[in-house]
Design an enzyme around this catalytic site. Structure first.
Site, PDB file in Angstrom:
ATOM      1  N   ASP A 125      23.009  89.643  44.625  1.00  0.00           N
ATOM      2  CA  ASP A 125      22.527  88.698  45.636  1.00  0.00           C
ATOM      3  C   ASP A 125      22.261  89.384  46.965  1.00  0.00           C
ATOM      4  OD1 ASP A 125      22.846  85.648  44.709  1.00  0.00           O
ATOM      5  OD2 ASP A 125      24.469  86.800  43.812  1.00  0.00           O
ATOM      6  N   THR A 138      23.105  82.120  39.724  1.00  0.00           N
ATOM      7  CA  THR A 138      24.071  83.223  39.717  1.00  0.00           C
ATOM      8  C   THR A 138      25.085  83.079  38.599  1.00  0.00           C
ATOM      9  OG1 THR A 138      23.838  83.224  42.137  1.00  0.00           O
ATOM     10  CG2 THR A 138      25.565  84.596  41.195  1.00  0.00           C
TER      11      THR A 138
END
Length: 456
Positions: A127, A224
């Site tokens: 990320d 995610t």
């Protein structure tokens, strides 16, 4: 290959004359069609760029070549966004490679590459690394003062004293990725970035958006949870100008080329592929899908693998939404997570409409990619009370579906409003994306008929 550098501006295409929106779209589509016809008829003369589309559209031709082609392209505003699209596709391709590397390491061993955010969703090295990489590349190519970015992550966790190893891992990952930038037609930094520079690149993504100006919208790793589980996820990058989504790029590193494999957990496929090597038609793992508003076309290219460079002839193909309009034959997608969506209400709507197939539950904006590519026909999401949709979860996917021939609105049939900041404010109940108007109308009606008893 013509590489666009930070200090070497791309040749600009001639700007089209101003015209009404619908006329502008028709003119753009007609000229693009002429270009494709010329490309196919004279492949030796029409160089193919990173997308498989004519190079002139993506800014690869020299001035003389462009004059010879004598083609004009424009979007609905009469602007030329070929350079922005070009850089966006390249940096998303590069980000996909970064994510694949991190995911492989994550699945092979356990270490401190995963943290938790305040909302309890996992955040990985990927990320922060993707956000830093995209921020740095966009700033280099368009100038730091000209680039505003809305993105999901901040630097609070990375800046804590107990996150030294995590920050070191992010810095190392970013530099590893940027060192391979030339493979994607981008420039690498003259020297490796230090921790302060990486943190600055991440923290620069603090735009609040709004109805005016140009800004980029990034979800560095959408889905995610799917990422850390070795399943589906996406890198989503869009550009918004004056409240309109101008372009969208979706990187889907684990999206198989055969839709049947979407029903299997990615780890299962990893095991099966070792027993029987996959063919390119069944599982050429990963793709990048993109579209430019007003083009009436969307494109998909495979991810770059095995050290190959990004620009290769015939590396992409045009994608279109499915022609299925019979609910009994349609496939619908919904989020895997139950935390921020109502599966029960979605199931009720599906039953009312006459959908027979089991829902395709896929992490992330891969759902948008599935509809744009014709692998599914419907995406419904009805958030539970109190949940607010963020624009980075939808912007890229919406423009791609629309340009591939589909329809995306809120559950009241209104266009999604990306001009009101970080959130999709004023959203009517939920989001509905369909491959065509017939299915869309039926879903909207079913929502109206069922909503009062939904409890949402």
């Amino acid at each position: 290959m013509h590489i666009i550098g930070a200090h070497h501006s791309a040749t600009k295409l001639p700007r089209g004359v101003s015209r009404a929106e619908e006329g502008g779209r028709a003119g753009f589509s007609k000229n693009v069609g002429v270009a494709f016809a010329r490309m196919r008829a004279t492949p030796s003369r029409a160089k193919v760029g990173l997308s498989g589309t004519p190079s002139v559209l993506l800014g690869f031709h020299t001035s003389s070549q462009m004059e010879n082609e004598n083609l004009r392209f424009q979007t609905f505003k009469g602007e030329n966004y070929s350079r922005e699209l070009d850089v966006a596709i390249r940096v998303v391709q590069m980000a996909c490679s970064l994510c694949q590397t991190v995911q492989d390491r994550l699945l092979s061993k356990t270490h401190d590459q995963v943290k938790s955010k305040d909302d309890n969703s996992p955040v990985t090295v990927a990320d922060w690394s993707v956000q830093a990489t995209v921020s740095w590349v966009l700033s280099e190519y368009f100038g730091p003062k000209n680039v505003a970015i809305i993105a999901e992550e901040d630097v609070q966790t990375l800046s804590k004293s107990d996150s030294v190893r995590l920050l070191e891992s992010v810095v190392s990952t970013v530099n590893e990725c940027l060192s391979e930038a030339p493979k994607y037609g981008l420039l690498s930094p003259k020297k490796s970035l230090g921790a302060p520079e990486v943190l600055e690149a991440i923290s620069k993504c603090n735009s609040k958006g709004g109805p005016s100006g140009r800004y980029w919208v990034l979800d560095p790793v959408d889905g995610t949870l799917g990422f850390v589980r070795g399943d589906q996820y996406a890198i989503a990058l869009a550009m918004i100008e004056d409240g309109e989504v101008i372009l969208g790029v979706l990187g889907c590193p684990n999206y198989p080329m055969k839709k049947e494999w979407l029903n299997y957990h990615h780890r299962y496929y990893r095991m099966m592929s070792k027993l029987s090597p996959p063919s390119s038609e069944s599982w050429d793992k990963g793709c990048v899908i993109y579209a430019l508003r007003g083009a009436r076309e969307a494109w998909m290219q495979r991810l770059v693998h095995d050290g190959a460079e990004l620009v290769r002839p015939n590396s992409a193909r045009e994608i279109r939404v499915s022609a299925v309009d019979d609910p009994a034959l349609a496939t619908f997608c919904e989020p895997v997570e139950k935390a921020n969506s109502s599966h029960s209400f979605t199931a009720g709507v599906a039953h009312t409409v006459g959908l027979k197939k089991q829902p395709l539950r896929v992490y992330s904006m891969v759902k948008y990619a599935a509809i744009a590519r014709g692998d599914a026909e419907i995406f419904m999401k009805f958030a539970k009370a109190g949940y607010k949709e963020k624009i980075w979860d939808h912007a890229a996917g919406v423009v791609i579906i629309q340009e591939a021939g589909g329809v995306v609105t809120d559950a009241g049939g209104r266009p999604l409003d990306f001009s009101r900041g970080v959130y999709l404010e004023g959203l009517d109940r939920g989001i509905i994306a369909c491959s065509g108007a017939v299915l869309h109308a039926k879903i909207i009606k079913a929502v109206y008929d069922s909503w009062d008893s939904s409890g949402l």
